[in-house]
Design a protein around this motif. Structure first.
Motif, mmCIF file in Angstrom:
data_model
loop_
_atom_site.group_PDB
_atom_site.id
_atom_site.type_symbol
_atom_site.label_atom_id
_atom_site.label_comp_id
_atom_site.label_asym_id
_atom_site.label_seq_id
_atom_site.Cartn_x
_atom_site.Cartn_y
_atom_site.Cartn_z
ATOM 1 N N SER A 150 46.049 -8.741 12.339
ATOM 2 C CA SER A 150 44.470 -8.499 12.555
ATOM 3 C C SER A 150 43.797 -8.359 11.171
ATOM 4 N N LEU A 151 44.580 -8.380 10.217
ATOM 5 C CA LEU A 151 43.798 -8.364 8.702
ATOM 6 C C LEU A 151 43.503 -9.475 8.542
ATOM 7 N N ARG A 152 43.876 -10.785 9.048
ATOM 8 C CA ARG A 152 43.475 -12.005 8.876
ATOM 9 C C ARG A 152 41.912 -12.222 9.253
ATOM 10 N N THR A 153 41.684 -11.750 10.287
ATOM 11 C CA THR A 153 40.153 -11.574 10.820
ATOM 12 C C THR A 153 39.239 -10.986 9.820
ATOM 13 N N ALA A 154 39.859 -9.964 9.469
ATOM 14 C CA ALA A 154 38.969 -9.222 8.490
ATOM 15 C C ALA A 154 38.592 -10.109 7.298
ATOM 16 N N VAL A 155 39.535 -10.911 6.621
ATOM 17 C CA VAL A 155 39.161 -11.686 5.764
ATOM 18 C C VAL A 155 38.487 -12.871 6.122
ATOM 19 N N GLU A 206 40.122 1.342 0.604
ATOM 20 C CA GLU A 206 41.053 0.888 -0.380
ATOM 21 C C GLU A 206 41.919 -0.424 0.287
ATOM 22 N N LEU A 207 41.793 -0.420 1.623
ATOM 23 C CA LEU A 207 42.409 -1.592 2.278
ATOM 24 C C LEU A 207 41.370 -2.771 2.025
ATOM 25 N N ALA A 208 40.154 -2.639 2.235
ATOM 26 C CA ALA A 208 39.337 -3.576 2.062
ATOM 27 C C ALA A 208 39.395 -4.199 0.695
ATOM 28 N N ASP A 209 39.621 -3.205 -0.295
ATOM 29 C CA ASP A 209 39.730 -3.740 -1.711
ATOM 30 C C ASP A 209 40.855 -4.638 -1.868
ATOM 31 N N SER A 215 43.145 -11.867 -1.166
ATOM 32 C CA SER A 215 42.656 -13.300 -0.516
ATOM 33 C C SER A 215 41.660 -14.248 -1.477
ATOM 34 N N GLY A 216 41.174 -13.145 -2.246
ATOM 35 C CA GLY A 216 40.034 -13.874 -3.067
ATOM 36 C C GLY A 216 38.828 -13.906 -2.553
ATOM 37 N N ARG A 217 38.778 -13.218 -1.304
ATOM 38 C CA ARG A 217 37.190 -13.461 -0.716
ATOM 39 C C ARG A 217 36.809 -12.056 -0.447
ATOM 40 N N SER A 218 35.657 -11.670 -0.374
ATOM 41 C CA SER A 218 34.877 -10.279 -0.704
ATOM 42 C C SER A 218 35.052 -9.679 0.783
ATOM 43 N N VAL A 219 35.836 -8.678 1.049
ATOM 44 C CA VAL A 219 35.890 -7.803 2.368
ATOM 45 C C VAL A 219 35.316 -6.545 1.984
ATOM 46 N N VAL A 220 34.428 -6.167 3.045
ATOM 47 C CA VAL A 220 33.828 -4.802 2.863
ATOM 48 C C VAL A 220 34.100 -4.004 4.095
ATOM 49 N N THR A 221 33.987 -2.764 4.277
ATOM 50 C CA THR A 221 34.072 -2.028 5.660
ATOM 51 C C THR A 221 32.930 -1.883 6.155
ATOM 52 N N ARG A 222 33.140 -1.653 7.675
ATOM 53 C CA ARG A 222 31.708 -1.580 8.490
ATOM 54 C C ARG A 222 32.268 -0.550 9.329
ATOM 55 N N ASP A 223 31.677 0.555 9.584
ATOM 56 C CA ASP A 223 32.037 1.808 10.486
ATOM 57 C C ASP A 223 31.885 1.216 11.775
ATOM 58 N N ARG A 224 32.872 1.682 12.694
ATOM 59 C CA ARG A 224 32.999 1.367 13.923
ATOM 60 C C ARG A 224 31.662 2.284 14.784
ATOM 61 N N LEU A 225 30.724 1.639 15.487
ATOM 62 C CA LEU A 225 29.709 2.316 16.222
ATOM 63 C C LEU A 225 30.075 2.884 17.428
ATOM 64 N N LEU A 262 50.114 -0.844 -0.936
ATOM 65 C CA LEU A 262 49.087 -1.410 -0.058
ATOM 66 C C LEU A 262 49.043 -2.961 -0.383
ATOM 67 N N ASP A 263 48.820 -3.070 -1.677
ATOM 68 C CA ASP A 263 48.749 -4.571 -1.928
ATOM 69 C C ASP A 263 49.897 -5.384 -1.555
ATOM 70 N N GLN A 264 50.889 -4.913 -1.909
ATOM 71 C CA GLN A 264 52.365 -5.401 -1.405
ATOM 72 C C GLN A 264 52.466 -6.052 0.034
ATOM 73 N N THR A 265 51.980 -4.977 0.991
ATOM 74 C CA THR A 265 52.084 -5.079 2.389
ATOM 75 C C THR A 265 50.847 -6.171 2.470
ATOM 76 N N VAL A 266 49.856 -5.937 2.088
ATOM 77 C CA VAL A 266 48.645 -6.861 2.314
ATOM 78 C C VAL A 266 48.868 -8.438 2.038
ATOM 79 N N LYS A 267 49.505 -8.622 1.046
ATOM 80 C CA LYS A 267 49.995 -9.833 0.328
ATOM 81 C C LYS A 267 50.849 -10.685 1.302
ATOM 82 N N ALA A 268 51.816 -9.826 1.596
ATOM 83 C CA ALA A 268 52.841 -10.274 2.560
ATOM 84 C C ALA A 268 52.386 -10.791 4.115
#
Length: 283
Positions: A150-155, A206-209, A215-225, A262-268
């Motif tokens: 699902s992190l791909r969706t965030a990217v 930290e996950l967004a960072d 990914s090289g694309r900006s990802v920011v957090t958005r609070d769940r409403l 975290l970076d290693q996991t996200v990259k994988a």
């Protein structure tokens, strides 16, 4: 001989992979409910035995000759049934003359006897009363519950939905936990202890960072409403209450290395190929 219970499950298979880097396959036994789901293990020289938590009569034979048994906790959801399964396995291990048991418990099971820890608390007490040498590995929540496809969706969207209130998570990857299990099963000096395993604490910010860096694309957090439903909502409630912020060095000490970052996991996750039609849900 090392026997792995529930060996055809996701965690059991990872442990076996780690064991095969440390010992020959003829020293490893896979105890499974359905041998037809472990033919690949048998093909690699691993002895496959029927060991069904719901059929206690199968467990003594499955555990026969074990110097060490990895008792992987049952996936059964009902706490009382789960505890009964574990007690049956401990009784069978004693009957079979198993040398020692390594049990996969859950963080907090030593002091909490309700909810997710209920069956583990009962099992730890049963182990203590059994007289068998044993070791308890208390696991945190798997990182895979949060860090998955699902992190791909965030990217793609540039937004990471955050329902944690900014609190930290001490999750650990199945792979790190499986490697730790293989370590204690093949080393001396661990029995008689209880390890409280945690990974490195991380937050959704930290996950967004990390997603942005990888990914090289900006990802920011958005609070769940709204409040997430079901298990996801319950889990986010636990995080917001700070229940997942406990930290220990036990896992990295057993691994003799830092836990996966975290970076290693996200990259994988972000860089691996996606199979068409593959599920994005965590196991």
């Amino acid at each position: 001989m090392i026997v792995i219970s529930a060996a055809s499950g996701a965690f059991g298979r990872l442990v076996i992979e780690q064991l095969l880097t440390r010992c020959p396959p003829d020293r490893v036994v896979a105890a499974v409910r359905d041998p037809s789901k472990a033919t690949d293990l048998a093909a690699r020289g691993i002895q496959v035995r029927v060991g069904d938590y719901d059929v206690p009569a199968t467990l003594s034979d499955a555990f026969e000759g074990a110097d060490r048994l990895l008792l992987v906790s049952s996936p059964e959801l009902h706490p009382a049934h789960r505890a009964d399964q574990h007690r049956a396995a401990i009784d069978a291990a004693r009957s079979a003359g198993v040398g020692s048991i390594v049990y996969t418990s859950f963080l907090g099971a030593d002091t909490q006897a309700d909810g997710v820890t209920a069956a583990h608390h009962t099992t730890e007490r049963a182990l203590a009363a059994s007289g068998l040498p044993h070791l308890v590995l208390r696991h945190p929540f798997y990182s895979e519950a949060f860090l998955n496809e699902s992190l791909r969706t965030a990217v793609a969207s540039g937004q990471l939905v955050d329902g944690t209130g900014g609190r930290g998570l001490n999750t650990a990857l199945r792979g790190d936990l499986a490697e730790a299990a293989a370590c204690v099963l093949t080393e001396d000096g661990h029995l008689g202890r209880a390890y409280d395993f945690t990974g490195s604490l991380w937050t959704y910010s930290e996950l967004a960072d990390a997603l942005s860096r990888v990914s090289g694309r900006s990802v920011v957090t958005r609070d769940r409403l709204d409040h997430a439903s079901g298990a996801q909502g319950w889990l986010e409630d636990q995080v917001r209450a700070g229940a997942l912020e406990r930290q220990t060095d036990d896992l990295q000490n057993v691994l003799k290395r830092p836990t996966t970052t975290l970076d290693q996991t996200v990259k994988a996750i972000i860089t691996r190929p996606t199979l068409s039609g593959a599920s994005t849900a965590p196991e």
